[in-house]
Design a protein around this motif. Structure first.
Motif, PDB file in Angstrom:
ATOM      1  N   GLU A 282      51.634  10.897  62.379  1.00 43.13           N
ATOM      2  CA  GLU A 282      50.665   9.812  62.502  1.00 43.13           C
ATOM      3  C   GLU A 282      49.420  10.255  63.272  1.00 43.13           C
ATOM      4  OE1 GLU A 282      52.424   6.205  63.846  1.00 43.13           O
ATOM      5  OE2 GLU A 282      53.906   6.158  62.245  1.00 43.13           O
TER       6      GLU A 282
ATOM      7  N   THR B  20      41.295  -5.443  53.286  1.00 39.46           N
ATOM      8  CA  THR B  20      40.843  -5.131  54.647  1.00 39.46           C
ATOM      9  C   THR B  20      40.386  -6.380  55.384  1.00 39.46           C
ATOM     10  OG1 THR B  20      38.625  -4.639  53.824  1.00 39.46           O
ATOM     11  CG2 THR B  20      40.148  -2.796  54.050  1.00 39.46           C
TER      12      THR B  20
ATOM     13  N   GLU C 112      48.745   4.310  65.937  1.00 40.27           N
ATOM     14  CA  GLU C 112      47.640   4.124  64.991  1.00 40.27           C
ATOM     15  C   GLU C 112      47.123   2.689  64.977  1.00 40.27           C
ATOM     16  OE1 GLU C 112      48.197   7.500  61.481  1.00 40.27           O
ATOM     17  OE2 GLU C 112      48.734   5.427  61.081  1.00 40.27           O
ATOM     18  N   SER C 113      48.022   1.740  65.170  1.00 41.07           N
ATOM     19  CA  SER C 113      47.638   0.329  65.090  1.00 41.07           C
ATOM     20  C   SER C 113      46.848  -0.146  66.302  1.00 41.07           C
ATOM     21  CB  SER C 113      48.887  -0.551  64.952  1.00 41.07           C
ATOM     22  OG  SER C 113      49.659  -0.508  66.148  1.00 41.07           O
TER      23      SER C 113
ATOM     24  N   ILE D 233      42.346   4.479  55.233  1.00 43.76           N
ATOM     25  CA  ILE D 233      43.207   3.635  54.406  1.00 43.76           C
ATOM     26  C   ILE D 233      43.714   4.335  53.152  1.00 43.76           C
ATOM     27  CG2 ILE D 233      42.273   1.462  55.246  1.00 43.76           C
ATOM     28  CD1 ILE D 233      40.425   1.331  52.894  1.00 43.76           C
TER      29      ILE D 233
ATOM     30  N   SER E 144      44.489   7.219  61.130  1.00 42.33           N
ATOM     31  CA  SER E 144      44.066   6.008  61.831  1.00 42.33           C
ATOM     32  C   SER E 144      44.198   4.829  60.893  1.00 42.33           C
ATOM     33  CB  SER E 144      42.615   6.115  62.318  1.00 42.33           C
ATOM     34  OG  SER E 144      41.699   5.833  61.259  1.00 42.33           O
ATOM     35  N   ARG E 145      44.022   3.634  61.419  1.00 46.48           N
ATOM     36  CA  ARG E 145      44.071   2.444  60.575  1.00 46.48           C
ATOM     37  C   ARG E 145      42.919   2.423  59.580  1.00 46.48           C
ATOM     38  NH1 ARG E 145      44.113  -2.908  63.651  1.00 46.48           N
ATOM     39  NH2 ARG E 145      44.701  -3.743  61.617  1.00 46.48           N
ATOM     40  N   TRP E 146      41.846   3.167  59.865  1.00 47.36           N
ATOM     41  CA  TRP E 146      40.702   3.175  58.964  1.00 47.36           C
ATOM     42  C   TRP E 146      40.765   4.315  57.958  1.00 47.36           C
ATOM     43  CZ3 TRP E 146      38.300  -0.551  57.221  1.00 47.36           C
ATOM     44  CH2 TRP E 146      37.819  -1.604  58.014  1.00 47.36           C
TER      45      TRP E 146
END
Length: 717
Positions: free
Chosen positions: A389, A37, A467-468, A396, A392-394
Motif C-alpha cells: 500500500e 469520486t 492510504e485512507s 484510483i 494513495s486514495r487518489w
C-alpha cells in the motif's frame, strides 16, 4: 477542424444539444463499473441529457470507452464525440509519488516527464482530460488534500503546476487536457477541515493563493476548476468577479471552466441561491462552462433561456469552449485518439517512477548511521515492510499488484535482513473512523521477537498513515502515527537507539517522538509503484537522498497553519532572551517548525560561495553563486533564492522563494548557478490595492533551506 467549421456546427445545434455540452455525468450512467469520486444525486438526469451530455468522468479502459463512444456518437444528431475525464493525479497505472512528494524533488523537468507518462497511459485507455494539477497553496497539514498540492510555497506551486500542465498536454494524440484546480484559495480552508469556508485578506488571496494560477496559466491549460468554498463570502462557482473579471479578463484564460463535483448545486447549501434555478443563473452568469454532477444545468438551463432569464449567448459561449477543447484534443478527426497507443507500467515508466521517488524522499535526520552496510545485521520492522500500500486514495487506477514490498526488494537484492510487520497499520477503532475493513493480523511471536533486540542491533522502522488517512475528505485534528504503530515504535526504542525511521504519509505528521528516538529519519511520503525499491536503495546508500521539504514539518499541530513565509509581526521573539514573555511566541512550544521548508540532508556536504547580487539596467535582478560538493559522494544540492521586502506601506512576508535550481555534483566538483529575475516578480499590492513594482528595497538571500542562508545582499529595484 477549422474554427469556422466549429462555429457552423454550433449554429446547427439545438438548445438541448448545446446545454448537453455543458453537463458532465458520472460514468455510472454509461457503465456500471465506473469509478465514483463523489456522491451521486438522487434525481436521475433527463433522458436527453444522457443522450447529449458532453463529457463523462470515472470510466477507463480501451474496450469500454470504445464501446461507449461508438454508441454515443452513432445516436448523437451531429455525431459530436464525448470527452472522458478522470482524476489522474500522480500517475494512471504507473503511480508516481504524491504531488507533495514530487515537489520535494525541486525538479520540475522530471515532474513534467512523469505527467507526460501519466498522459500516455491515460490516453491509451481512453481518458482525454485529467483533473490535475492541484496548485492550492497548502500550509495546514490537517487538510487531507495537502497531499495533492505542491506544498506551502506559491512560487513552487506555480512552477510545478506549469511543468505538470506541459507534461500532460505536450504530446499530440497521446496528450490529455490539464485542469488547474481549485481556483482559488482552497488550500486555506478554515481549521484544515474539508469543504470548509476560507477567510483570508484580499491581499493574501491575490499575492499568495492566486499567484501560482497566474504562473501556471502561461502553459495554457485546457481547463480551470472552481472550488467548493467562498472568497469574501461569495462562493467561487457563482463568483462573476473572480471567474470572468480576474480569470478571463485580467489573466486572459480562454479555456473551459468546470465546476467541482456538485459545487453549483452547493450554492443552495451555502445559502446564496434560493434553489437550483437560481444556482444555475449565478453559475452561468459567472461563466462556469461545465456543471459536474449537480442538478442545476441539466434541469434548469433550458427553461432559463426560454424564459429569458439568461441569454442564449451564455450557452453558446460555454458550449463553444467545450467544442474547442475537444477539437484541440483531436477528437473530431479521431474520436478514439490515443486509444491503445501506449503500454502501461513499462520498464521505462517504472524507471522514471523510481527516479522521481528517489528524488522526492527527504532525509530529515542522520546521526552518522546512514547509509547502512549490507553486511551488518538489520531488522526491518513495521506494517509497511510487507505491505504493497504505497499508492494513495487518489491513485484510483493504480494497481497494487504491480507494487513490490520492501521484503520483496530485500530478497531480490540479496540483502540479508529480518522482516517483521510487528503490528497492524490501524486499530479496530481507527478502521471504523477511516471506514476501512479491519486488518487481519496474527503474529503470536511478536513480543518474543522484540525481546531478541539488543542495543547493538539496527532497526529500520517503516511506519505511517494508512492510504485512507489522506486525500479528499480526510481531514485530521491529530497528526500522530496510528496508535498501534506508535506503541510498536516505543517498544523498539526501549531496546535500541539504532533506529532508522522511514515515514510513509500523505501529509506532514507530528514527528517529535520519532525524531527524538531515531538516529535517522526519512520522509518518503506516499511513494508510488516504485516506493519500496527507492526506500531500500536510499537506506543502503545505492542512492544519495536529495529531496528538500516543500512544506514545513510542524513541531506540533498547535503551530498550524505554519510556513516560512508567515507575515512579519511586531514584538519579535528573540530566542536569546526566552525570559521575555511579551513577544510573539508560544510559551509552551517553539515558534519554529520541527523541520523547515527547503530543508533536506544528503550523504555528502555542499558549499555555496561567491555570491553576487546586482540590480541591472534591464530591470532585472541578477544573482550569481557557485556551489561545490565538498564530500566524498556524488549528490544533488538545491540552491534556493529568497527575497524579503524591507520597507513597504503594508506588512509583507518575512521571506519568499523566487528561484531555485537543482544541481548534481560529483565529489570535488564546482558549478556556477545564475538566476535572472524580472523586477515585476517582486511586486505587491500597497495599502490602496495598487501594484508596486519599483522603488523597492529588497534583501536577496541564497541558501539551501528557508532557514539557512549562505549570504544575502540588500538592493534597490
Amino acid at each position: 477542424m477549422e474554427i469556422y467549421k466549429l462555429q457552423q456546427l454550433l449554429s446547427e445545434m439545438s438548445l438541448q444539444e448545446k446545454i448537453g455540452q455543458m453537463v458532465q455525468l458520472t460514468g455510472a450512467y454509461f457503465d456500471k463499473d465506473a469509478v465514483l469520486t463523489g456522491v451521486v444525486g438522487e434525481q436521475l438526469p433527463p433522458e436527453w441529457i444522457i443522450r447529449y451530455a458532453g463529457s463523462v468522468l470515472g470510466v477507463i479502459g480501451k474496450e469500454k470507452i470504445y464501446d461507449i463512444q461508438s454508441k454515443y456518437m452513432e445516436q448523437h444528431p451531429h455525431h459530436i464525440p464525448l470527452i472522458f475525464m478522470a482524476d489522474v493525479i500522480h500517475g494512471c497505472r504507473t503511480i508516481f509519488p504524491i504531488p507533495l512528494g514530487q515537489a520535494c524533488s525541486f525538479h520540475p523537468e522530471l515532474v513534467s516527464e512523469a505527467a507526460s507518462i501519466a498522459a500516455s497511459e491515460a490516453s491509451s485507455e481512453g481518458l482525454k482530460a485529467t483533473f490535475s494539477p492541484m496548485i492550492d497553496v497548502s500550509r495546514d497539514p490537517r487538510w487531507g488534500r495537502m497531499m495533492e498540492s505542491f506544498g506551502e510555497d506559491p512560487y513552487m506551486n506555480g512552477i510545478m503546476g506549469k511543468a505538470m500542465v506541459d507534461g500532460y498536454q505536450q504530446k499530440s494524440d497521446q496528450g490529455v487536457a490539464a485542469c488547474l484546480k481549485h481556483f482559488a484559495g482552497y488550500g486555506a480552508v478554515n481549521a484544515g477541515r474539508e469543504y470548509n469556508d476560507v477567510e483570508i485578506s484580499q491581499r493574501t488571496f491575490l499575492e499568495q493563493y492566486v499567484k501560482p494560477f497566474c504562473m501556471a496559466l502561461k502553459a495554457k491549460p485546457a481547463m480551470v476548476m472552481t472550488a467548493f468554498h467562498a472568497i469574501d463570502r461569495k462562493p467561487i462557482s457563482g463568483n462573476k468577479k473572480l471567474l470572468r473579471e480576474l480569470l478571463r479578463d485580467k489573466e486572459g484564460f480562454d479555456g473551459t471552466v468546470i465546476s467541482d463535483w456538485g459545487s453549483i448545486g452547493q450554492l443552495v447549501e451555502q445559502g446564496v441561491a434560493a434553489d437550483m434555478e437560481e444556482a444555475a443563473v449565478q453559475a452561468a452568469e459567472a461563466g462556469v462552462d461545465i456543471d459536474m454532477m449537480s442538478p442545476a444545468y441539466m434541469f434548469w438551463l433550458e427553461k432559463l433561456v426560454e424564459n429569458g432569464k439568461i441569454p442564449e449567448s451564455f450557452i453558446d459561449e460555454s458550449a463553444f469552449r467545450v467544442l474547442i477543447m475537444k477539437n484541440q484534443l483531436g477528437l473530431f478527426e479521431n474520436p478514439f485518439a490515443g486509444l491503445g497507443k501506449s503500454e502501461k507500467l513499462t520498464p521505462y515508466h517504472r524507471a522514471k517512477a523510481y527516479e522521481l521517488t528517489s528524488e522526492s524522499c527527504v532525509l530529515l535526520k542522520n546521526e552518522k548511521i546512514l547509509p547502512l552496510c549490507q553486511k551488518q545485521r538489520v531488522i526491518w520492522a513495521g506494517p509497511y515492510v510487507t505491505s504493497k500500500e504505497f499508492l494513495s486514495r487518489w491513485s484510483i487506477f493504480g494497481e497494487h499488484e504491480a507494487v513490490e514490498t520492501i521484503e520483496d526488494i530485500l530478497q531480490k537484492k540479496q540483502i540479508k535482513a529480518e522482516c517483521i510487520p510487528g503490528c497492524r497499520m490501524l486499530s479496530d477503532e481507527e478502521c471504523k473512523i477511516w471506514q476501512v475493513e479491519p486488518e487481519r493480523f496474527d503474529e503470536p511471536g511478536n513480543e518474543r521477537w522484540l525481546e531478541t533486540i539488543t542495543g547493538d542491533d539496527t532497526v529500520v522502522c517503516v511506519l505511517g498513515e494508512h492510504e485512507s488517512q489522506s486525500g479528499e475528505a480526510a481531514s485530521r485534528a491529530f497528526l500522530t502515527l496510528p496508535e498501534e504503530q506508535q506503541l510498536f515504535f516505543e517498544r523498539i526504542a526501549k531496546r535500541t537507539r539504532n533506529i532508522v525511521t522511514v515515514v510513509i504519509t500523505g501529509r506532514p505528521l507530528d514527528l517529535r517522538r520519532i525524531s527524538e528516538k531515531s538516529r535517522a529519519v526519512i520522509m518518503a511520503w506516499r511513494p508510488g509503484t516504485m516506493g519500496a525499491e527507492a526506500v531500500v536503495d536510499i537506506v543502503y546508500g545505492r542512492t544519495n537522498p536529495s529531496g528538500k521539504l516543500a512544506v514545513s514539518i510542524p513541531w506540533c499541530v498547535g503551530q498550524v497553519p505554519v510556513s516560512y513565509w508567515d507575515i512579519k509581526t511586531g514584538h519579535i521573539y528573540d530566542a536569546d532572551h526566552p525570559e521575555n514573555r511579551f513577544s510573539s511566541r508560544y510559551m509552551d512550544i517553539p515558534n519554529t517548525p520541527l523541520y523547515p521548508f527547503g530543508f533536506g540532508l544528503s550523504y555528502t556536504e555542499f558549499n555555496i560561495s561567491d555570491i553576487e547580487v546586482q540590480a541591472g539596467p534591464d530591470k532585472r535582478v541578477h544573482v550569481h553563486c557557485k556551489v561545490s560538493n565538498t564530500g566524498k559522494v556524488a549528490g544533488a544540492e538545491v540552491v534556493q533564492c529568497y527575497y524579503e521586502t524591507l520597507c513597504s506601506s503594508v506588512v509583507r512576508p518575512r521571506k519568499e522563494l523566487v528561484r531555485f535550481q537543482r544541481v548534481f555534483l560529483e565529489p570535488g566538483e564546482k558549478k556556477t548557478v545564475d538566476f535572472s529575475i524580472d523586477r515585476e516578480e517582486f511586486s505587491y499590492y500597497d495599502e490602496n490595492m495598487e501594484i508596486v513594482c519599483s522603488q523597492m528595497k529588497l534583501r536577496i538571500s541564497i541558501g539551501n533551506s528557508s532557514d539557512h542562508e549562505w549570504g544575502n545582499s540588500v538592493i534597490f529595484v
